[in-house]
Design an enzyme around this catalytic site. Structure first.
Site, PDB file in Angstrom:
ATOM      1  CG  ASP A  41      -1.774   1.112   1.508  1.00  0.00           C
ATOM      2  OD1 ASP A  41      -1.298   2.257   1.426  1.00  0.00           O
ATOM      3  OD2 ASP A  41      -2.945   0.909   1.867  1.00  0.00           O
ATOM      4  CG  LEU A  47      -3.975   3.089  -1.458  1.00  0.00           C
ATOM      5  CD1 LEU A  47      -2.779   3.230  -2.395  1.00  0.00           C
ATOM      6  CD2 LEU A  47      -5.175   3.828  -2.030  1.00  0.00           C
ATOM      7  CG  ASP A  48      -2.775  -2.996   1.897  1.00  0.00           C
ATOM      8  OD1 ASP A  48      -2.446  -3.535   0.832  1.00  0.00           O
ATOM      9  OD2 ASP A  48      -1.962  -2.662   2.768  1.00  0.00           O
ATOM     10  CB  VAL A  49      -9.156  -1.926   3.387  1.00  0.00           C
ATOM     11  CG1 VAL A  49     -10.616  -2.323   3.571  1.00  0.00           C
ATOM     12  CG2 VAL A  49      -8.375  -2.216   4.664  1.00  0.00           C
TER      13      VAL A  49
END
Length: 837
Positions: free
Chosen positions: A573, A601-603
């Site tokens: 991320d 951003l990961d989620v």
């Protein structure tokens, strides 16, 4: 793998009444995937008059309707009568007051799928009538007050960020819900009435920032956390400068200046191999070993049993070694430019990237070559660089790179187009008397998934599926790749609802277990670059040879629908944040700073992958075609930056609010201090007549310096007063809350249900968590269908807790399993403790 004959949502007809970002963005995603979308604006034009509407409305037919008139309402209902999906994003009850009642429409046409995306939940009695702008939702949800350890140490509270995170998360969640509802319709003939409140979506997106683990061992505390605790205990003000703050950062998780004066973000903590490769690339590894660099063999032992004080690959490092390594790395980075280091890190499998601005990202060689940025010939702005698709199927990714520009049309033209699409459709779902009764089960009931992912984005994608009834087997190696911070702590979120097995699939016996698992599932998921697929046996032909028809989903860092020069670079991320301009905007171009929220951003990449998997399932059900789903952190950063990630000849400067001093967009959309705290006012000059009528703000319309006027006026009364009187005038305003405040008010003992009935905020307390710690975390509650069931996933089990039962289900006997565990082909844990002390 054959190219698909048509885009997966071809034939689906969508009416998009959405305004602002979330509703139109959801419809844009469906249009990118092939749906026919009609976007409806009021006669005066969109509520948000912004060049980004050219992005949000691509692939759409656009028209204006006045639904306050009988003729306009009649036309709206005529469009809905030809639709499969209807989307709106107003306050609860607005569409019904206009004459469009989703519940009634769906009862009359059970095949209809409707989606409402209010700012706050319809069952949030306190806030449902608020004017819920992006900033108001963010302020109320703690997004501006819980901005990370950096901002705490610098004494900055509240902070501001222009990223529309609530809408970004809501878009992927809502689009996923629509496609899953369409998949269910294929089976039963019945659609659904869905609500996705943006506040709830934001809370799910920020889930790694709101989790509380009681009694968390000290080994997981960073130098920043220790400094915060020390200053609080000793009454020392939080006034650390940006420069001094850098020395509280782990050497493998910080920014370095390079020979060109630009910055480089190194992100390789918690992984022994990544950290060592970084030191070797910098020419420092042997030097540090000669100076006594310690090394620990097993990170998953309690710290008291380590043979050394620390090791590379452990996060965070203790201050002594952090200072030694950082000093050497600072000197080394000054020997090459940021671009040179970017190439060295990328080609050598080391996570890291140069800091760049969003303007540079949009015009970058890689993003354009990979289809992360595409060109659209917009009728207003001409050749326009726009974000590419956020998710795609490999078999039709190329077709998604040439979207049609938005097109203004008449009502008659829209009606004709919808009729033409309907006439060409091959209906495959039950109709009329064949429509089944409502089934109170999850949309993905019976789906079996094999999860080979790690860290956050990948595991979050499969955890997302479990609320809809998917069964997920999480397969990990016998020996962990990551230290317990990433390898274990993050799984308290990403491991929910899954069964865990530990098997070494690189040997022949373990490979046979893998093959048997692939035969038993409908979907295989991994996060890794393309270059690893054939060596791992995860290419299309290899998987189809094991289980013909099995679907596959892959997430990565910099991948796009096409191959680009950086497609095989690995990363996290933070790397995409640095490279795409998020950090340069948040901290300022000269002092970039990671966006405060862990997993920003990961989620959303996980949610996007969940959307992609739903699309692949729908497409297979409709056509029989077997496809491979793709998304990436880079694709979803564009969604998070929809208001900025575009360019065209004559575009205005990229001058959105930036840096630590930014507290809003302009004087009428800004944080102001009151007599007892803060408020965020989110208004505009068009609302000055209404502001004039607010007691305490009389005369604002004749003032040249509005900022000074409001600064003085708001200090005359407490926050609660201003919120009350401004709401009464229908002005968007919010008192910034902390996640701690929300958690204190909206937490309950875990009750086996997700809090879809609890309003905009719902946390569960798991007093008997398998880790032995009491854990409080946000519910999986943002998607709220009227018919389908949302399930409460089980808590994350210890790694390997289900190894024996999973092997037994594949036909292995007890003696065989014992032997495999003894020979370390399989395992029942990574250490004696679930979360090592």
């Amino acid at each position: 793998m054959k190219n698909c004959k048509q885009l997966p949502l071809a034939g689906i007809r969508v009416i998009d009444f959405g305004q602002q970002i979330a509703g139109p963005a959801t419809a844009m995603v469906l249009a990118d995937l092939g749906a026919t979308v009609v976007h409806v604006d009021p006669p005066q034009g969109p509520q948000w008059n912004h060049p980004a509407n050219a992005v949000l409305n691509r692939n759409k037919l656009c028209l204006a309707l006045d639904m306050n008139t009988p003729a306009g309402l009649e036309q709206a209902l005529a469009l809905i009568a030809k639709a499969d999906v209807v989307i709106e994003s107003f306050r609860p009850g607005v569409m019904q007051r206009l004459g469009v009642d989703f519940t009634r429409l769906q009862a009359e046409r059970p095949e209809l799928v409707t989606l409402s995306m209010p700012g706050f939940a319809s069952n949030d009695q306190l806030r449902r009538e608020w004017k819920a702008t992006e900033a108001v939702v963010a302020a109320t949800s703690g997004a501006f007050t819980d901005m990370g350890f950096n901002r705490v140490l610098m004494g900055l509270n509240p902070s501001f960020s222009p990223l529309p995170l609530g809408s970004a998360y809501a878009t992927t969640l809502a689009a996923s819900a629509v496609v899953m509802a369409l998949l269910e319709r294929e089976k039963t003939g019945r659609g659904d009435v869905i609500e996705v409140p943006i506040a709830a979506a934001l809370m799910e997106g920020l889930s790694y920032n709101s989790i509380v683990i009681d009694g968390l061992p000290d080994r997981y505390k960073t130098m920043r956390e220790e400094e915060i605790e020390y200053r609080k205990a000793n009454g020392i003000p939080m006034d650390v400068s940006y420069t001094d703050l850098q020395e509280y950062l782990d050497p493998f998780y910080r920014t370095y200046e390079c020979a060109d004066g630009r910055m480089f973000y190194c992100v390789c903590p918690s992984h022994r191999n990544h950290a060592r490769r970084a030191l070797e690339a910098l020419g420092l590894y042997d030097e540090l070993v000669a100076e006594g660099l310690p090394e620990v063999e097993d990170f998953h032992l309690p710290v008291s049993e380590w043979e050394e004080e620390t090791s590379i690959g452990v996060y965070p490092l203790p201050k002594k070694w952090a200072d030694i390594i950082s000093a050497k790395m600072k000197k080394a980075f000054l020997t090459k430019t940021s671009a040179e280091w970017g190439a060295i890190f990328g080609k050598n499998g080391i996570p890291g990237a140069p800091h760049r601005t969003t303007q540079e990202w949009v015009n970058d060689e890689h993003t354009n070559a990979a289809g992360l940025i595409i060109e659209v010939d917009d009728p207003e702005f001409g050749c326009m660089k726009q974000p590419g698709p956020i998710v795609w199927l490999e078999s039709c990714g190329e077709e998604m790179l040439t979207p049609q520009p938005r097109r203004q049309v008449s009502f008659e033209e829209v009606l004709a187009e919808l009729s033409a699409v309907a006439a060409q459709e091959t209906i495959t779902h039950p109709l009329g008397t064949d429509i089944e009764p409502v089934r109170r089960q999850g949309w993905l009931h019976g789906l079996r998934v094999l999860d080979l992912t790690n860290v956050i984005a990948g595991p979050h994608s499969t955890a997302f599926l479990t609320r809809f009834g998917a069964e997920v087997i999480k397969l990990d190696p016998v020996k962990p790749l990551y230290d317990p911070l990433i390898g274990t702590l993050f799984t308290f979120q990403t491991g929910m609802g899954k069964r865990s097995a530990l098997v070494d699939i690189m040997g022949s016996e373990g490979r046979e277990v893998f093959n048997q698992l692939v035969k038993s599932v409908d979907m295989v998921v991994i996060n890794a670059p393309e270059r690893q697929m054939k060596p791992l046996g995860l290419d299309h032909d290899s998987l189809q040879a094991i289980n013909p028809g099995v679907l596959f989903c892959r997430l990565d860092c910099l991948g796009g629908p096409r191959s680009g020069p950086k497609s095989d670079y690995i990363g996290y991320d933070d790397i995409v944040q640095a490279n795409s301009g998020i950090m340069s905007r948040f901290g300022g171009p000269d002092t970039p700073e990671e966006h405060a929220h862990l997993g920003t951003l990961d989620v959303n990449c996980g949610f996007a992958a969940g959307l992609g998997m739903a699309v692949a399932l729908y497409h297979k059900h409709k056509t029989g075609e077997v496809t491979r789903v793709r998304t990436s952190l880079s694709a979803v950063t564009n969604l998070a930056q929809i208001p900025f990630a575009f360019d065209y000849a004559g575009r205005g400067p990229f001058d959105e609010p930036s840096g630590r001093e930014a507290l809003g967009y302009h004087e009428l959309s800004h944080f102001y201090s009151t007599s007892d705290g803060w408020i965020y006012l989110d208004s505009s000059r068009a609302e000055l007549p209404r502001l004039e009528c607010v007691e305490g703000l009389e005369g604002i319309g004749e003032i040249d310096n509005i900022a000074d006027f409001l600064t003085k006026a708001f200090r005359q009364a407490p926050s609660a007063y201003w919120v009350e009187v401004l709401h009464a005038a229908d002005i968007a305003v919010a008192q910034p809350l902390g996640i701690e405040d929300l958690r204190a008010e909206y937490s309950r003992e875990a009750d086996g249900r997700m809090g879809t009935d609890k309003g905009s905020y719902a946390f569960s307390i798991y007093a008997n968590h398998p880790s032995g710690h009491c854990i409080t975390q946000i519910d999986h509650y943002s998607i709220r269908p009227a018919h389908a069931q949302i399930l409460a996933p089980t808590q994350t089990e210890r790694f390997g807790a289900s190894t024996r039962s999973i092997l037994a289900s594949l036909g292995y006997g007890e003696g065989e399993i014992d032997s495999m565990i003894k020979r370390e082909i399989a395992a029942e844990g990574w250490g004696r403790e679930f979360l090592p002390s």
